[in-house]
Design a protein around this motif. Structure first.
Motif, PDB file in Angstrom:
ATOM      1  N   VAL A  43       0.838  -1.200   0.000  1.00  0.00           N
ATOM      2  CA  VAL A  43       0.000   0.000   0.000  1.00  0.00           C
ATOM      3  C   VAL A  43       0.873   1.249   0.000  1.00  0.00           C
ATOM      4  N   SER A  44       0.508   2.186  -0.875  1.00  0.00           N
ATOM      5  CA  SER A  44       1.209   3.470  -0.874  1.00  0.00           C
ATOM      6  C   SER A  44       0.193   4.607  -0.844  1.00  0.00           C
ATOM      7  N   ILE A  45       0.553   5.643  -0.144  1.00  0.00           N
ATOM      8  CA  ILE A  45      -0.267   6.847  -0.080  1.00  0.00           C
ATOM      9  C   ILE A  45       0.564   7.971  -0.677  1.00  0.00           C
ATOM     10  N   ARG A  46      -0.018   8.649  -1.643  1.00  0.00           N
ATOM     11  CA  ARG A  46       0.700   9.691  -2.372  1.00  0.00           C
ATOM     12  C   ARG A  46       0.306  11.077  -1.871  1.00  0.00           C
ATOM     13  N   LEU A  47       1.058  12.068  -2.286  1.00  0.00           N
ATOM     14  CA  LEU A  47       0.898  13.429  -1.795  1.00  0.00           C
ATOM     15  C   LEU A  47      -0.545  13.931  -1.922  1.00  0.00           C
ATOM     16  N   LEU A  48      -1.137  13.770  -3.082  1.00  0.00           N
ATOM     17  CA  LEU A  48      -2.529  14.179  -3.290  1.00  0.00           C
ATOM     18  C   LEU A  48      -3.421  12.946  -3.090  1.00  0.00           C
ATOM     19  N   PHE A  49      -3.445  12.464  -1.852  1.00  0.00           N
ATOM     20  CA  PHE A  49      -4.075  11.199  -1.490  1.00  0.00           C
ATOM     21  C   PHE A  49      -5.577  11.166  -1.750  1.00  0.00           C
ATOM     22  N   PHE A  50      -6.213  12.281  -1.889  1.00  0.00           N
ATOM     23  CA  PHE A  50      -7.663  12.358  -2.075  1.00  0.00           C
ATOM     24  C   PHE A  50      -8.072  12.311  -3.539  1.00  0.00           C
ATOM     25  N   LEU A  51      -7.106  12.230  -4.451  1.00  0.00           N
ATOM     26  CA  LEU A  51      -7.418  12.226  -5.887  1.00  0.00           C
ATOM     27  C   LEU A  51      -7.312  10.824  -6.474  1.00  0.00           C
ATOM     28  N   GLY A  52      -8.261   9.981  -6.174  1.00  0.00           N
ATOM     29  CA  GLY A  52      -8.339   8.662  -6.790  1.00  0.00           C
ATOM     30  C   GLY A  52      -7.363   7.657  -6.232  1.00  0.00           C
ATOM     31  N   GLY A  53      -7.076   6.676  -7.038  1.00  0.00           N
ATOM     32  CA  GLY A  53      -6.171   5.612  -6.642  1.00  0.00           C
ATOM     33  C   GLY A  53      -6.193   4.508  -7.682  1.00  0.00           C
ATOM     34  N   TYR A  54      -5.440   3.460  -7.404  1.00  0.00           N
ATOM     35  CA  TYR A  54      -5.454   2.300  -8.298  1.00  0.00           C
ATOM     36  C   TYR A  54      -5.015   1.058  -7.550  1.00  0.00           C
ATOM     37  N   CYS A  55      -5.380  -0.069  -8.123  1.00  0.00           N
ATOM     38  CA  CYS A  55      -4.986  -1.375  -7.606  1.00  0.00           C
ATOM     39  C   CYS A  55      -4.331  -2.106  -8.772  1.00  0.00           C
ATOM     40  N   PHE A  56      -3.097  -2.528  -8.589  1.00  0.00           N
ATOM     41  CA  PHE A  56      -2.360  -3.182  -9.674  1.00  0.00           C
ATOM     42  C   PHE A  56      -2.150  -4.649  -9.338  1.00  0.00           C
ATOM     43  N   TRP A  57      -2.506  -5.516 -10.279  1.00  0.00           N
ATOM     44  CA  TRP A  57      -2.274  -6.955 -10.119  1.00  0.00           C
ATOM     45  C   TRP A  57      -1.703  -7.507 -11.407  1.00  0.00           C
ATOM     46  N   GLU A  58      -1.086  -8.690 -11.308  1.00  0.00           N
ATOM     47  CA  GLU A  58      -0.315  -9.236 -12.433  1.00  0.00           C
ATOM     48  C   GLU A  58      -1.082 -10.140 -13.386  1.00  0.00           C
ATOM     49  N   GLU A  59      -1.943 -10.961 -12.918  1.00  0.00           N
ATOM     50  CA  GLU A  59      -2.463 -12.083 -13.689  1.00  0.00           C
ATOM     51  C   GLU A  59      -3.532 -11.725 -14.719  1.00  0.00           C
ATOM     52  N   ARG A  60      -3.517 -10.532 -15.256  1.00  0.00           N
ATOM     53  CA  ARG A  60      -4.553 -10.102 -16.203  1.00  0.00           C
ATOM     54  C   ARG A  60      -4.623 -11.016 -17.430  1.00  0.00           C
ATOM     55  N   HIS A  61      -3.491 -11.463 -17.901  1.00  0.00           N
ATOM     56  CA  HIS A  61      -3.453 -12.241 -19.147  1.00  0.00           C
ATOM     57  C   HIS A  61      -3.946 -13.680 -18.981  1.00  0.00           C
ATOM     58  N   VAL A  62      -4.033 -14.204 -17.760  1.00  0.00           N
ATOM     59  CA  VAL A  62      -4.469 -15.588 -17.569  1.00  0.00           C
ATOM     60  C   VAL A  62      -5.881 -15.686 -17.001  1.00  0.00           C
ATOM     61  N   LEU A  63      -6.467 -14.565 -16.603  1.00  0.00           N
ATOM     62  CA  LEU A  63      -7.820 -14.582 -16.049  1.00  0.00           C
ATOM     63  C   LEU A  63      -8.852 -14.528 -17.164  1.00  0.00           C
ATOM     64  N   SER A  64      -9.981 -15.168 -16.929  1.00  0.00           N
ATOM     65  CA  SER A  64     -11.066 -15.103 -17.910  1.00  0.00           C
ATOM     66  C   SER A  64     -11.620 -13.677 -17.957  1.00  0.00           C
ATOM     67  N   ASN A  65     -12.298 -13.375 -19.034  1.00  0.00           N
ATOM     68  CA  ASN A  65     -12.891 -12.043 -19.180  1.00  0.00           C
ATOM     69  C   ASN A  65     -13.958 -11.792 -18.123  1.00  0.00           C
TER      70      ASN A  65
END
Length: 153
Positions: free
Chosen positions: A49-71
């Protein structure tokens, strides 16, 4: 004081949203590499988890297995944030009559901003390199249809 309350609520709603993505990703065996709140330089960080300077402007979640997961699984992960925001806002709304008067405005702000985030994220749009959750779900559906057509030929 109102500004601090507003920033806290906005950040909390975005955190719930990103945790929704992480929850669905984890359930589908995707390794969650990073959950980040805000934009700009990192001010606080742990392993995931990381909190950035402008913490109130959105965010994202990054994961690796996009290419092997079903649609279908990809769509569920992309909608996970929206689902979490909708559920938390609705549960709190159901119990709004129990909220003390001095907290009513703050709780209503949480509920309204949660529903706002649901609507904004379901609408399919692309802004520069940023894609909404709705856009990503449409992409998954598009690739599922395209792959089925290739298999039928």
């Amino acid at each position: 004081m109102e500004l601090l309350i507003f920033l806290f609520i906005v950040t909390l709603v975005h955190l719930i949203h990103e945790l929704g993505h992480a929850y669905f990703g984890t359930n589908f065996k995707a390794k969650i590499n990073e959950i980040s709140l805000g934009i700009g330089p990192i001010i606080v960080a742990t392993k995931t988890v990381s909190i950035r300077l402008l913490f109130f402007l959105g965010g994202y979640c990054f994961w690796e297995e996009r290419h092997v997961l079903s649609n279908l699984k990809l769509s569920a992960i992309h909608l996970g944030g929206v689902i979490f925001n909708f559920i938390t806002a609705t549960i709190i709304l159901l119990f709004i009559s129990w909220v003390p008067d001095h907290l009513y405005d703050m709780i209503m702000l949480f509920i309204l901003y949660s529903y706002f985030l649901v609507i904004i994220n379901v609408i399919p749009y692309r802004f520069n390199k940023k894609k909404s959750d709705g856009w990503l779900v449409l992409e998954a559906i598009y690739f599922a249809i395209r792959n089925r057509r290739k298999q039928c030929k």
